[in-house]
Design a protein around this motif. Sequence first.
Motif, PDB file in Angstrom:
ATOM      1  N   THR A 167       0.836  -1.206   0.000  1.00 38.94           N
ATOM      2  CA  THR A 167       0.000   0.000   0.000  1.00 38.94           C
ATOM      3  C   THR A 167       0.873   1.258   0.000  1.00 38.94           C
ATOM      4  O   THR A 167       0.604   2.223  -0.716  1.00 38.94           O
ATOM      5  CB  THR A 167      -0.928  -0.011   1.241  1.00 38.94           C
ATOM      6  N   LEU A 175       2.471   1.700  -3.512  1.00 31.27           N
ATOM      7  CA  LEU A 175       1.515   2.181  -4.518  1.00 31.27           C
ATOM      8  C   LEU A 175       1.250   3.678  -4.352  1.00 31.27           C
ATOM      9  O   LEU A 175       0.987   4.376  -5.335  1.00 31.27           O
ATOM     10  CB  LEU A 175       0.198   1.393  -4.433  1.00 31.27           C
ATOM     11  N   SER A 183       0.117  -0.984 -12.119  1.00 20.56           N
ATOM     12  CA  SER A 183       0.243  -2.292 -11.468  1.00 20.56           C
ATOM     13  C   SER A 183      -1.143  -2.918 -11.357  1.00 20.56           C
ATOM     14  O   SER A 183      -2.121  -2.212 -11.078  1.00 20.56           O
ATOM     15  CB  SER A 183       0.842  -2.126 -10.073  1.00 20.56           C
ATOM     16  N   ARG A 204      -3.396  -2.227  -8.290  1.00 23.89           N
ATOM     17  CA  ARG A 204      -4.254  -1.042  -8.141  1.00 23.89           C
ATOM     18  C   ARG A 204      -5.718  -1.365  -8.404  1.00 23.89           C
ATOM     19  O   ARG A 204      -6.604  -0.615  -7.998  1.00 23.89           O
ATOM     20  CB  ARG A 204      -3.808   0.068  -9.101  1.00 23.89           C
ATOM     21  N   GLN A 205      -5.978  -2.460  -9.132  1.00 29.50           N
ATOM     22  CA  GLN A 205      -7.367  -2.797  -9.481  1.00 29.50           C
ATOM     23  C   GLN A 205      -8.082  -3.576  -8.379  1.00 29.50           C
ATOM     24  O   GLN A 205      -9.275  -3.848  -8.468  1.00 29.50           O
ATOM     25  CB  GLN A 205      -7.380  -3.620 -10.780  1.00 29.50           C
TER      26      GLN A 205
END
Length: 314
Positions: free
Chosen positions: A196, A199, A206, A209-210
């Motif tokens: 986390t 990101l 990446s 992220r989804q």
Amino acid sequence: MRYGFGVDIGGTTVKIAWFDENGQKLHSWEIPTVRENEGKQILPDIAAALQGFLAERDVNRADVIGIGVGVPGPVDSRGVVNCCVNLGWGNVDVCKELSALTGLPVKAGNDANVAAMGEYWQGSGREFNSMIMATLGTGVGGGIVIEGNLLHGTHGCGGEIGHMVLNRDETEVCGCGNRGCVEQYCSATGLVRLATRRLAEDAAPSVLRQLEKMEAKDVFDAGKQGDAVANEILERYYNCLGEFFANLCVVVDPEVIVLGGGVCKAGQVLLDGIRRGFERFCFQGVKGVKFAVAQLGNDAGSYGAFKLVLDAAG
Ligand SMILES: [Zn+2]
């Protein structure tokens, strides 16, 4: 042949196993952990379950070595628990109380420590003289066995390796109240936390992220698919584990480090990553330590608990 019990007390269930003295598990079952009323019913419930089993099988009590117990909190060298939040216990003399209820010898230890003893005796540590076990799950648990002796520690905190401090600049608080513990980086939760944070550093694409809710497994899966950010996160994770184990090795210098917990499902890729991280930080003399994945899973605690009472019986 002599026999005995290994009892692993958890927050929701108590796992009970019946062993012969060679370490063969002959029977096992579970009973619920009744935590109400400061957990006062837990030891009487265990005693009733064991007595019922011995009566049902018509076991000669002279053939029963005793009862080993794993407790989810610190247990001092005399088998006394001073506080165990998971069971609602204050000061409980496990050995004395359970022995009075059953008439059998009792030995007790911290659950992570007895799990280490189980792996040392009948699992991945069985060919080695000295071993550190590290369980990488929601938190980081541990146990240290040196030449057959389990390290309980003066206050029952021997092997609490998840609360070694890895980063004194950490701002978030660990479950223990300190900041920067190993557990905050090296657990499954810690890996997600590292992810986390990575990101949030930039907008690099990446698959992570989804995801609505990321789990440790997602990071390993993304890494396998070649996701560059996931692999960067994993390298940071391996560096944390490598630094952690490098520090432990200059204290204990074990033959093997056995890894347990959910993170180990990643298998060989994890072992290879840890080896890379470890070699970046380790003192040259301990480079030969082996890394292995635990074999007994949830049974490790009952095996190790029984081994405590078996060793005490001589
Ligand atoms: Zn901590």
